[in-house]
Design an enzyme around this catalytic site. Sequence first.
Site, mmCIF file in Angstrom:
data_model
loop_
_atom_site.group_PDB
_atom_site.id
_atom_site.type_symbol
_atom_site.label_atom_id
_atom_site.label_comp_id
_atom_site.label_asym_id
_atom_site.label_seq_id
_atom_site.Cartn_x
_atom_site.Cartn_y
_atom_site.Cartn_z
ATOM 1 N N GLU A 1 -2.188 6.416 -24.200
ATOM 2 C CA GLU A 1 -1.415 6.319 -22.957
ATOM 3 C C GLU A 1 0.046 5.975 -23.251
ATOM 4 O OE1 GLU A 1 -2.643 3.313 -20.086
ATOM 5 O OE2 GLU A 1 -1.877 4.549 -18.441
ATOM 6 N N TYR B 1 -1.105 -6.204 -14.757
ATOM 7 C CA TYR B 1 0.131 -6.830 -15.212
ATOM 8 C C TYR B 1 0.232 -8.270 -14.733
ATOM 9 C CZ TYR B 1 1.631 -2.337 -16.992
ATOM 10 O OH TYR B 1 1.721 -1.171 -17.710
#
Length: 594
Positions: free
Chosen positions: A466, A230
Amino acid sequence: MCSNLVSRVLILAWLSAMTTAQTVTSQNNYKDALSKCLLFFEGQRSGKLPPSQRLTWRKDSALKDGSDIGRDLVGGYYDAGDNVKFNFPMAFTTTMLSWSVLEFGNSMGADHEHALEAIRWGTDYFLKATSVPDSVVGAVGDPNGDHTCWQRPEDMDTPRTSYVVTKEKPGSEVSAEIAAALAASSMVFKDSDKDYSALLLKRSIEVFEFADKYRGSYGDSIGSGVCPFYCDFSGYMDELVWGATWLYKATNTPDYWNYVRNNIVGDITEFGWDSKHAGINVLVSQWAMTDANNSSPFILKADQLVCSILPESPAQKSVTYSPGGLLFKPGGSNLQHTTSLSFLLSVYAGYMKANNKVVDCGNTVVVTPAKLVDFTKGQVDYILGKNPLGMSYMVGFGQKFPQKIHHRGSVIPSIDQHPQHIECHGGDEYFKSNSPNPNLLTGAIVGGPAENDTFEDSRSNVAQSEPTTYINAAFVDAIQYIHQVFRIKFHLHHLITLLHTIREHHAPSQWTLIFPNVVPIGGVVVGMLEMYQYVLCLLSGRVTSLESLVCVTSRQVLSSQNFNDKIRNYTLYLLDFLGVRPPSIACTTSLTSA
Ligand SMILES: *[C@@H]1O[C@H](CO)[C@@H](O)[C@H](O)[C@H]1NC(C)=O
Ligand SMILES: *[C@@H]1O[C@H](CO)[C@@H](O)[C@H](O)[C@H]1NC(C)=O
Ligand SMILES: *[C@@H]1O[C@H](CO)[C@@H](O)[C@H](O)[C@H]1NC(C)=O
């Protein structure tokens, strides 16, 4: 039979004259999808689970988080199919859930409580992550260690490292996004828990100041804990402006507004955990639309966003569409884009409607709010199963949904089934197995199909299989809008005429055939509860004018002879449907005892 048919034809005629018909089945489906979408967040919980936990295959986990730095950082959410607490996307998720409740909370029914719980699970943790002045916890759990293993959260024995940004090692994006989440959630709890709301707001102000004063990207400060997973690719200015926008909305302090106007920059078509640009323009448009002096550049940019997305717009597109009609942007987890952009358009539609605004995309393409709602509905319907594969991309929703999602807790047998510890690679055999996941992560929306509408139901296809918290958070928003527009709201004038007609031509025993159909169209709208009260009053012959709308249905009315069992049953059904608990409306007590 015949009169039934007549009723139906009559209703169909009315409905089609007024709007596109929406069947009761699909209305219930939206409610079901919303409930499941919120339930998913319980499956992502880290920390000590409460007795109210509904996904019971999950157990307590990560109870020592923070102990490496002598702090309590227990709680929060696992981000996706792994067991790391990435605070940056977690904060965005919390901001989005809060935005949803602020826009649509009144029509959420029983799910309102669950939405508040989902938000509080995030904010309780963020209060811990920001409890030391001038420092913010950016993540907990060594991501490389975690990603090496395939372990249940309950078993984790990988390093639970805490990554903290400080004055010297700043992280403006993670700090400002947490400030945004705290400001947005402070408004959510304003009525129900004043003290908590005040605490959230106070902390938001402090954290924003820290984020702004000590500028820098957390990738440079705590990169080993957050990159490449991230990293903030879009820079931190968008989070600072986003944080200031939420703080302005929460406080009305001109300083925040000046901050927004002085610092608004950049791209207008991106919105997600990384980039907040498009979201800022839409959020600001809520007030800027009514104030010509303050509308620039926000409204123009929000309009451009609309035109860059709608398929029929002649403008250059920022998205593409699959043959089946699903919105796509480059990169993995495509449904994050579909849900977050659909949400923005539907929120914008609400603001446009309130201000009688349309968007002119050129070449005579004029976009009305109804058009944007249709667009969102189309995307939501695709996700829920109206697509070439006839497959829902929400786990546990519909007949056909992903069975092998990429999610450690869902893939490995639960503690109940397999109490023994499963070590780092002990989960690999389950990952490789061809069997469906043993634990249903109800409500999880996965990354979604490929651009040709195909879907490989495979744990190793991470981009497709996911789930992530921020996909679900945006979906709560998008579906909530559809839910509200298509189910809870009515066009009053049309409905009243319809009711008069029904009353004249049909016996009470036929009314129940009629009411399950709602009338979803623009114009004057009221909440379903008020509408229903009016319906009851009208049918009982006690009210005939709009002015008496608030003649809350009395016990007297309900026990009057006009209310046969069917109406009673229908009332109970509706109250349940709306999630109205007994004290909320005057008539309920006598109903439940009836
Ligand atoms: C907008 O700005 C003009 C010029 O400064 C001013 O006269 C007007 O009162 C302002 N309008 C509002 C609504 O503030
Ligand atoms: C669809 O796209 C996927 C991913 O790009 C590809 O693997 C697959 O072969 C394509 N299938 C068809 C039928 O074109
Ligand atoms: C009302 O609901 C009850 C319980 O579901 C059912 O047994 C009864 O038949 C219903 N009455 C009417 C008139 O529909």
